[in-house]
Design a protein around this motif. Structure first.
Motif, PDB file in Angstrom:
ATOM      1  N   LEU A  15      23.803  15.152  25.364  1.00  0.00           N
ATOM      2  CA  LEU A  15      23.354  13.761  25.400  1.00  0.00           C
ATOM      3  C   LEU A  15      23.404  13.199  26.818  1.00  0.00           C
ATOM      4  N   ALA A  16      24.473  13.520  27.541  1.00  0.00           N
ATOM      5  CA  ALA A  16      24.594  13.050  28.921  1.00  0.00           C
ATOM      6  C   ALA A  16      23.513  13.660  29.801  1.00  0.00           C
ATOM      7  N   ASP A  17      23.222  14.940  29.599  1.00  0.00           N
ATOM      8  CA  ASP A  17      22.170  15.586  30.380  1.00  0.00           C
ATOM      9  C   ASP A  17      20.810  14.960  30.079  1.00  0.00           C
ATOM     10  N   ALA A  18      20.574  14.648  28.814  1.00  0.00           N
ATOM     11  CA  ALA A  18      19.289  14.063  28.425  1.00  0.00           C
ATOM     12  C   ALA A  18      19.087  12.690  29.045  1.00  0.00           C
ATOM     13  N   ALA A  19      20.205  11.966  29.260  1.00  0.00           N
ATOM     14  CA  ALA A  19      20.090  10.624  29.840  1.00  0.00           C
ATOM     15  C   ALA A  19      19.559  10.663  31.259  1.00  0.00           C
ATOM     16  N   GLY A  20      19.723  11.779  31.947  1.00  0.00           N
ATOM     17  CA  GLY A  20      19.227  11.901  33.311  1.00  0.00           C
ATOM     18  C   GLY A  20      17.979  12.746  33.429  1.00  0.00           C
ATOM     19  N   SER A  21      17.332  13.026  32.310  1.00  0.00           N
ATOM     20  CA  SER A  21      16.199  13.953  32.308  1.00  0.00           C
ATOM     21  C   SER A  21      14.901  13.340  32.787  1.00  0.00           C
ATOM     22  N   TYR A  34      31.479  10.155  27.585  1.00  0.00           N
ATOM     23  CA  TYR A  34      30.561  11.289  27.521  1.00  0.00           C
ATOM     24  C   TYR A  34      30.450  12.060  28.835  1.00  0.00           C
ATOM     25  N   TYR A  35      31.114  11.613  29.884  1.00  0.00           N
ATOM     26  CA  TYR A  35      30.884  12.204  31.195  1.00  0.00           C
ATOM     27  C   TYR A  35      32.138  12.781  31.861  1.00  0.00           C
ATOM     28  N   GLU A  36      33.309  12.352  31.460  1.00  0.00           N
ATOM     29  CA  GLU A  36      34.513  12.719  32.189  1.00  0.00           C
ATOM     30  C   GLU A  36      35.055  14.101  31.816  1.00  0.00           C
ATOM     31  N   GLY A  37      34.804  14.549  30.579  1.00  0.00           N
ATOM     32  CA  GLY A  37      35.350  15.824  30.130  1.00  0.00           C
ATOM     33  C   GLY A  37      36.796  15.738  29.677  1.00  0.00           C
ATOM     34  N   VAL A  38      37.374  14.538  29.776  1.00  0.00           N
ATOM     35  CA  VAL A  38      38.758  14.299  29.362  1.00  0.00           C
ATOM     36  C   VAL A  38      38.750  13.128  28.381  1.00  0.00           C
ATOM     37  N   PRO A  39      39.238  13.323  27.170  1.00  0.00           N
ATOM     38  CA  PRO A  39      39.188  12.225  26.196  1.00  0.00           C
ATOM     39  C   PRO A  39      40.191  11.133  26.525  1.00  0.00           C
ATOM     40  N   LYS A  40      39.844   9.920  26.147  1.00  0.00           N
ATOM     41  CA  LYS A  40      40.774   8.809  26.361  1.00  0.00           C
ATOM     42  C   LYS A  40      41.789   8.774  25.221  1.00  0.00           C
ATOM     43  N   PRO A  41      43.011   8.330  25.494  1.00  0.00           N
ATOM     44  CA  PRO A  41      44.005   8.148  24.417  1.00  0.00           C
ATOM     45  C   PRO A  41      43.681   6.857  23.673  1.00  0.00           C
ATOM     46  N   CYS A  42      42.736   6.936  22.768  1.00  0.00           N
ATOM     47  CA  CYS A  42      42.191   5.742  22.129  1.00  0.00           C
ATOM     48  C   CYS A  42      43.296   4.872  21.528  1.00  0.00           C
ATOM     49  N   ALA A  90      20.794   6.157  22.875  1.00  0.00           N
ATOM     50  CA  ALA A  90      19.802   6.706  23.801  1.00  0.00           C
ATOM     51  C   ALA A  90      19.307   5.661  24.792  1.00  0.00           C
ATOM     52  N   ALA A  91      19.308   4.394  24.382  1.00  0.00           N
ATOM     53  CA  ALA A  91      18.880   3.320  25.276  1.00  0.00           C
ATOM     54  C   ALA A  91      19.988   2.878  26.220  1.00  0.00           C
ATOM     55  N   LEU A  92      21.234   3.154  25.867  1.00  0.00           N
ATOM     56  CA  LEU A  92      22.385   2.661  26.632  1.00  0.00           C
ATOM     57  C   LEU A  92      22.992   3.690  27.574  1.00  0.00           C
ATOM     58  N   LEU A  93      22.895   4.975  27.252  1.00  0.00           N
ATOM     59  CA  LEU A  93      23.549   6.003  28.068  1.00  0.00           C
ATOM     60  C   LEU A  93      23.039   5.957  29.505  1.00  0.00           C
ATOM     61  N   PRO A  94      23.945   5.853  30.469  1.00  0.00           N
ATOM     62  CA  PRO A  94      23.542   5.851  31.881  1.00  0.00           C
ATOM     63  C   PRO A  94      23.325   7.273  32.389  1.00  0.00           C
TER      64      PRO A  94
END
Length: 363
Positions: free
Chosen positions: A339-345, A226-234, A193-197
């Motif tokens: 979570l992404a929406d909350a970061a900009g709330s 958390y923002y792209e909607g496309v997962p990375k090939p970890c 919560a402290a790190l999410l941009p």
């Protein structure tokens, strides 16, 4: 597992000890104690087995590898095995004489971490005064003429200074600047919560990278999950390219996989690296596509993103076999979207929780 392509990289976490207290640290919450660390001879055997398996590059990491008094001997063991070595360091303790010893042992390159472009912010994020030591380490690396990479973990507290970070990397003489948006594992998950941009921060940062690419140091942008909607090939897919060996010898297909408690991860004290890679149930658990459930099974991207990150799926849903919630097709995508929406709330951003109580106050 016959026909398995060999790994090309080994992440050698030779210690979890670290002089910094970064709130985005992805190391496990329960760190390996010094008394449980592999010895020099163990690492020599591991590097020999890695070379026989096909590994061509080793990242000597931690924690802070310079806290191991035998780090030069460990580097030397990898070099004698014919494996290219990169030191991954905070820079604290990297004097010219220390680097000379590592060069004599066969070190090939250095990756230095940076927390922010400005001293107050960098020291605050690191949890202690460290910026000046990093600047001095950069000068030592540059003077040695080694390939020099700068790694910057990006988050809410430093994204707005991305242009300054890139400029500083150029001024310090870095050949490559890795701009790695925070991956939420270990201590970083606790501080999420402290790190999410905000989305606005990320959009501006991405534009900065696009504008600056092609001049100065090579820029590598590691996308935010958390923002792209496309997962990375970890890790390029579970058990496909890289092996991590922890300080106590635990072998993992991904450095964040410690958290998946249901998997019996093997140990190099008990098994050869070849057995770990080819035969161990943990490394075979999520290889290929047969394990896939939900939307992953029929997805045309399943051979590209491999279902996303197994560690993230586990951290967010408790099930490592579920589709990574970072994917917009995942039934759990609302977890990251909310979570992404909350970061900009506009809500108050919580303070960092450091590993050591009181860290950050003196910075």
């Amino acid at each position: 597992m016959s026909g398995m392509a060999p790994p090309w990289a080994l992440l050698a976490e030779i210690t979890h000890a670290c002089p910094l207290h970064c709130p985005y640290c992805s190391n496990p919450l329960e760190l390996v104690r010094k008394s449980a660390e592999l010895g020099t001879g163990d690492w020599e055997r591991v590097f020999g087995e890695a070379a026989d398996l096909g590994v061509v590059q080793a990242h000597i990491s931690g924690g802070e590898p310079l806290l191991r008094p035998d780090v030069a001997e460990i580097v030397g063991a990898a070099a004698r095995a014919g494996v290219y070595t990169q030191l991954v360091t905070s820079g604290l303790g990297l004097s010219a004489s220390r680097l000379d010893g590592l060069l004599d042992a066969g070190l090939n390159s250095v990756q230095l971490s940076l927390q922010d472009a400005r001293r107050p912010g960098s020291d605050f994020i690191a949890g202690r005064e460290s910026y000046e030591a990093k600047a001095e380490a950069a000068a030592v690396i540059r003077a040695a003429g080694l390939p020099f990479g700068l790694n910057v973990v990006l988050h809410r507290h430093n994204l707005d200074r991305l242009a300054e970070i890139i400029d500083l990397g150029a001024a310090w003489g870095a050949d490559r600047v890795e701009l790695a948006n925070t991956q939420f594992y270990g201590w970083a998950l606790r501080n999420r919560a402290a790190l999410l941009p905000t989305r606005g921060q990320l959009e501006r940062a991405k534009a900065t990278v696009e504008e600056r690419s092609g001049s100065g140091p090579e820029l590598v942008w590691v996308m935010p999950d958390y923002y792209e909607g496309v997962p990375k090939p970890c890790m390029g897919g579970w058990g496909r390219r890289s092996i991590t060996v922890g300080p106590d010898g635990t072998a993992l297909p991904c450095p964040a996989a410690y958290a998946i408690a249901e998997l019996p991860f093997p140990n190099v004290r008990e098994h050869s690296l070849a057995w770990v890679w080819e035969e161990s149930p943990a490394f075979n658990a999520y290889r290929g596509t047969d394990w896939m459930t939900g939307p992953c099974g029929g997805c045309p991207r399943r051979e590209t993103d491999f279902g996303g990150c197994r560690c993230q799926a586990y951290a967010l849903t408790g099930d490592a076999a579920r589709t990574d919630p970072a994917c917009s097709l995942s039934p759990d995508h609302h977890l990251v979207r909310d979570l992404a929406d909350a970061a900009g709330s506009g809500d108050a951003v919580p303070a960092f929780v450091y590993r050591r109580p009181g860290a950050g106050q003196e910075a």
